[in-house]
Write a protein that holds these residues in place. Structure first.
Motif, PDB file in Angstrom:
ATOM      1  N   ASP A 184       0.626  -1.395   0.142  1.00 31.13           N
ATOM      2  CA  ASP A 184       0.112   0.136  -0.168  1.00 31.13           C
ATOM      3  C   ASP A 184       0.812   1.319  -0.163  1.00 31.13           C
ATOM      4  O   ASP A 184       0.347   2.371  -0.222  1.00 31.13           O
ATOM      5  CB  ASP A 184      -0.756   0.052   1.412  1.00 31.13           C
ATOM      6  CG  ASP A 184      -2.024  -1.173   1.290  1.00 31.13           C
ATOM      7  OD1 ASP A 184      -2.235  -1.719   0.163  1.00 31.13           O
ATOM      8  OD2 ASP A 184      -2.565  -1.676   2.258  1.00 31.13           O
ATOM      9  N   ALA A 185       2.064   1.149   0.363  1.00 34.31           N
ATOM     10  CA  ALA A 185       2.857   2.330   0.432  1.00 34.31           C
ATOM     11  C   ALA A 185       3.928   2.551  -0.735  1.00 34.31           C
ATOM     12  O   ALA A 185       4.495   3.665  -0.848  1.00 34.31           O
ATOM     13  CB  ALA A 185       3.975   2.138   1.728  1.00 34.31           C
ATOM     14  N   VAL A 186       3.720   1.806  -1.799  1.00 34.32           N
ATOM     15  CA  VAL A 186       4.815   1.562  -2.758  1.00 34.32           C
ATOM     16  C   VAL A 186       3.948   1.403  -4.288  1.00 34.32           C
ATOM     17  O   VAL A 186       3.517   0.583  -4.449  1.00 34.32           O
ATOM     18  CB  VAL A 186       5.888   0.565  -2.613  1.00 34.32           C
ATOM     19  CG1 VAL A 186       6.843   0.605  -3.933  1.00 34.32           C
ATOM     20  CG2 VAL A 186       6.657   0.586  -1.466  1.00 34.32           C
ATOM     21  N   ASP A 187       4.338   2.464  -4.957  1.00 35.02           N
ATOM     22  CA  ASP A 187       3.766   2.373  -6.370  1.00 35.02           C
ATOM     23  C   ASP A 187       4.712   2.198  -7.241  1.00 35.02           C
ATOM     24  O   ASP A 187       5.373   3.155  -7.763  1.00 35.02           O
ATOM     25  CB  ASP A 187       2.678   3.813  -6.511  1.00 35.02           C
ATOM     26  CG  ASP A 187       2.001   3.640  -8.040  1.00 35.02           C
ATOM     27  OD1 ASP A 187       2.538   2.991  -8.918  1.00 35.02           O
ATOM     28  OD2 ASP A 187       0.979   4.574  -7.908  1.00 35.02           O
ATOM     29  N   MET A 188       4.864   1.053  -7.893  1.00 38.70           N
ATOM     30  CA  MET A 188       6.112   0.650  -8.461  1.00 38.70           C
ATOM     31  C   MET A 188       5.913   1.469  -9.896  1.00 38.70           C
ATOM     32  O   MET A 188       6.767   2.041 -10.452  1.00 38.70           O
ATOM     33  CB  MET A 188       6.311  -0.733  -8.784  1.00 38.70           C
ATOM     34  CG  MET A 188       6.332  -1.394  -7.525  1.00 38.70           C
ATOM     35  SD  MET A 188       7.014  -3.357  -8.011  1.00 38.70           S
ATOM     36  CE  MET A 188       5.331  -4.047  -8.262  1.00 38.70           C
ATOM     37  N   ARG A 189       4.643   1.512 -10.395  1.00 34.60           N
ATOM     38  CA  ARG A 189       4.705   2.285 -11.681  1.00 34.60           C
ATOM     39  C   ARG A 189       4.965   3.598 -11.630  1.00 34.60           C
ATOM     40  O   ARG A 189       5.695   4.251 -12.541  1.00 34.60           O
ATOM     41  CB  ARG A 189       3.238   2.057 -12.300  1.00 34.60           C
ATOM     42  CG  ARG A 189       2.995   2.600 -13.616  1.00 34.60           C
ATOM     43  CD  ARG A 189       1.638   2.540 -14.182  1.00 34.60           C
ATOM     44  NE  ARG A 189       1.300   2.835 -15.916  1.00 34.60           N
ATOM     45  CZ  ARG A 189       1.377   4.090 -15.868  1.00 34.60           C
ATOM     46  NH1 ARG A 189       1.238   5.163 -15.061  1.00 34.60           N
ATOM     47  NH2 ARG A 189       1.069   4.374 -17.302  1.00 34.60           N
ATOM     48  N   ALA A 190       4.477   4.393 -10.713  1.00 35.61           N
ATOM     49  CA  ALA A 190       4.761   5.935 -10.476  1.00 35.61           C
ATOM     50  C   ALA A 190       6.169   5.969 -10.358  1.00 35.61           C
ATOM     51  O   ALA A 190       6.784   7.058 -10.773  1.00 35.61           O
ATOM     52  CB  ALA A 190       3.869   6.434  -9.491  1.00 35.61           C
ATOM     53  N   SER A 191       6.689   4.984  -9.572  1.00 26.93           N
ATOM     54  CA  SER A 191       8.224   5.413  -9.365  1.00 26.93           C
ATOM     55  C   SER A 191       9.048   5.139 -10.584  1.00 26.93           C
ATOM     56  O   SER A 191      10.082   5.951 -10.918  1.00 26.93           O
ATOM     57  CB  SER A 191       8.743   4.293  -8.471  1.00 26.93           C
ATOM     58  OG  SER A 191       8.017   4.425  -7.089  1.00 26.93           O
ATOM     59  N   VAL A 192       8.924   4.057 -11.392  1.00 27.29           N
ATOM     60  CA  VAL A 192       9.363   3.962 -12.606  1.00 27.29           C
ATOM     61  C   VAL A 192       9.322   5.201 -13.588  1.00 27.29           C
ATOM     62  O   VAL A 192      10.306   5.713 -14.263  1.00 27.29           O
ATOM     63  CB  VAL A 192       9.116   2.614 -13.233  1.00 27.29           C
ATOM     64  CG1 VAL A 192       9.603   2.409 -14.798  1.00 27.29           C
ATOM     65  CG2 VAL A 192       9.712   1.466 -12.620  1.00 27.29           C
ATOM     66  N   VAL A 193       7.930   5.516 -13.701  1.00 30.77           N
ATOM     67  CA  VAL A 193       7.698   6.712 -14.504  1.00 30.77           C
ATOM     68  C   VAL A 193       8.433   7.980 -13.944  1.00 30.77           C
ATOM     69  O   VAL A 193       8.784   8.849 -14.981  1.00 30.77           O
ATOM     70  CB  VAL A 193       6.343   7.001 -14.487  1.00 30.77           C
ATOM     71  CG1 VAL A 193       5.934   8.396 -15.120  1.00 30.77           C
ATOM     72  CG2 VAL A 193       5.175   5.760 -15.125  1.00 30.77           C
TER      73      VAL A 193
END
Length: 240
Positions: A184-193
């Motif tokens: 719930d604390a980590v958005d992998m897609r947003a971090s890569v973008v």
């Protein structure tokens, strides 16, 4: 004309469903305990069948592991199919973002990849060659894409293609571990973008991964065990 004798016979729908159930069980157990700590009997019991029944479909743990890894590669290839990183670098990286998005829907296989890739640092591990070669291929493909974008002036001029490729792979792997610990604390897609934006490439509108390919954790769970498999004796505690 008869078919060649060495051609494998087509599998029945029931056989495919059973294999899918075995693969789903293996993925879940490997993701929790790793490759070495899980036995074929553990997998058979989890899938609701006998050890002998499992061996009818897979010759051993290594065969199970290689098929699981291969199926994930097939899913990735379906996203990147026909996309040349040299001629369509932006589309190729959009596919990578889509795969990261897919991973956020498949915790069992992400967990398995994280666990098995760490174990595979051991040269004697059955997946060592697979992961070594996989990283070599991905670094090359991503390096080609970043190089093509640099030539087009679409990323910052100081971007070094192969170095950036390695950094992106390291980010993706690290994000998977953090996401598994605290999804719930980590958005992998947003971090890569965000990483790609920092090198000069805006992929915030990259397509999401098709839900139909992302909603079953990479391998279908298959039907519930039949009366035949459910009532069969299991010896889950024994090791092969």
């Amino acid at each position: 004309m008869s078919e060649p004798a060495d051609r494998p016979a087509p599998r029945s729908p029931k056989g495919e469903r059973t294999r899918a159930r075995i693969l789903a069980s293996a993925a879940e157990l490997f993701s929790k305990s790793g490759f070495h700590a899980v036995s074929l009997r553990d997998i058979a019991a989890h899938a609701g069948m006998t050890h002998a029944g499992l061996l009818h479909h897979f010759s051993g743990k290594e065969a199970l592991l290689i098929e699981l890894l291969g199926r994930r590669d097939e899913d990735d290839a379906a996203v990147l199919l026909g996309t040349d990183p040299a001629t369509s670098p932006r589309r190729f990286l959009e596919g990578i973002v889509g795969i990261v998005d897919r991973n956020m829907h498949t915790p069992a296989l992400v967990g398995m990849y994280a666990k098995i890739s760490a174990e595979a640092a051991d040269p004697d591990h059955p997946a060592h060659r697979y992961f070594t070669r996989r990283y070599q291929i991905l670094r090359g493909l991503l390096g080609t894409a970043f190089g093509a974008l640099a030539a087009l002036g679409e990323v910052h001029p100081d971007v070094e293609p192969l170095l950036t490729a390695g950094q992106l792979l390291a980010l993706m792997d690290g994000l998977q571990t953090q996401w598994l610990l605290e999804p719930d604390a980590v958005d992998m897609r947003a971090s890569v973008v965000d990483f790609l934006t920092r090198v000069g490439l805006d992929l915030s509108t990259a397509p999401l991964f098709p839900v139909g390919l992302a909603d079953q954790d990479g391998v279908p769970a298959g039907p519930e065990p039949t009366a035949e498999t459910r009532d069969s004796p299991k010896n889950a505690d024994a090791r092969p």
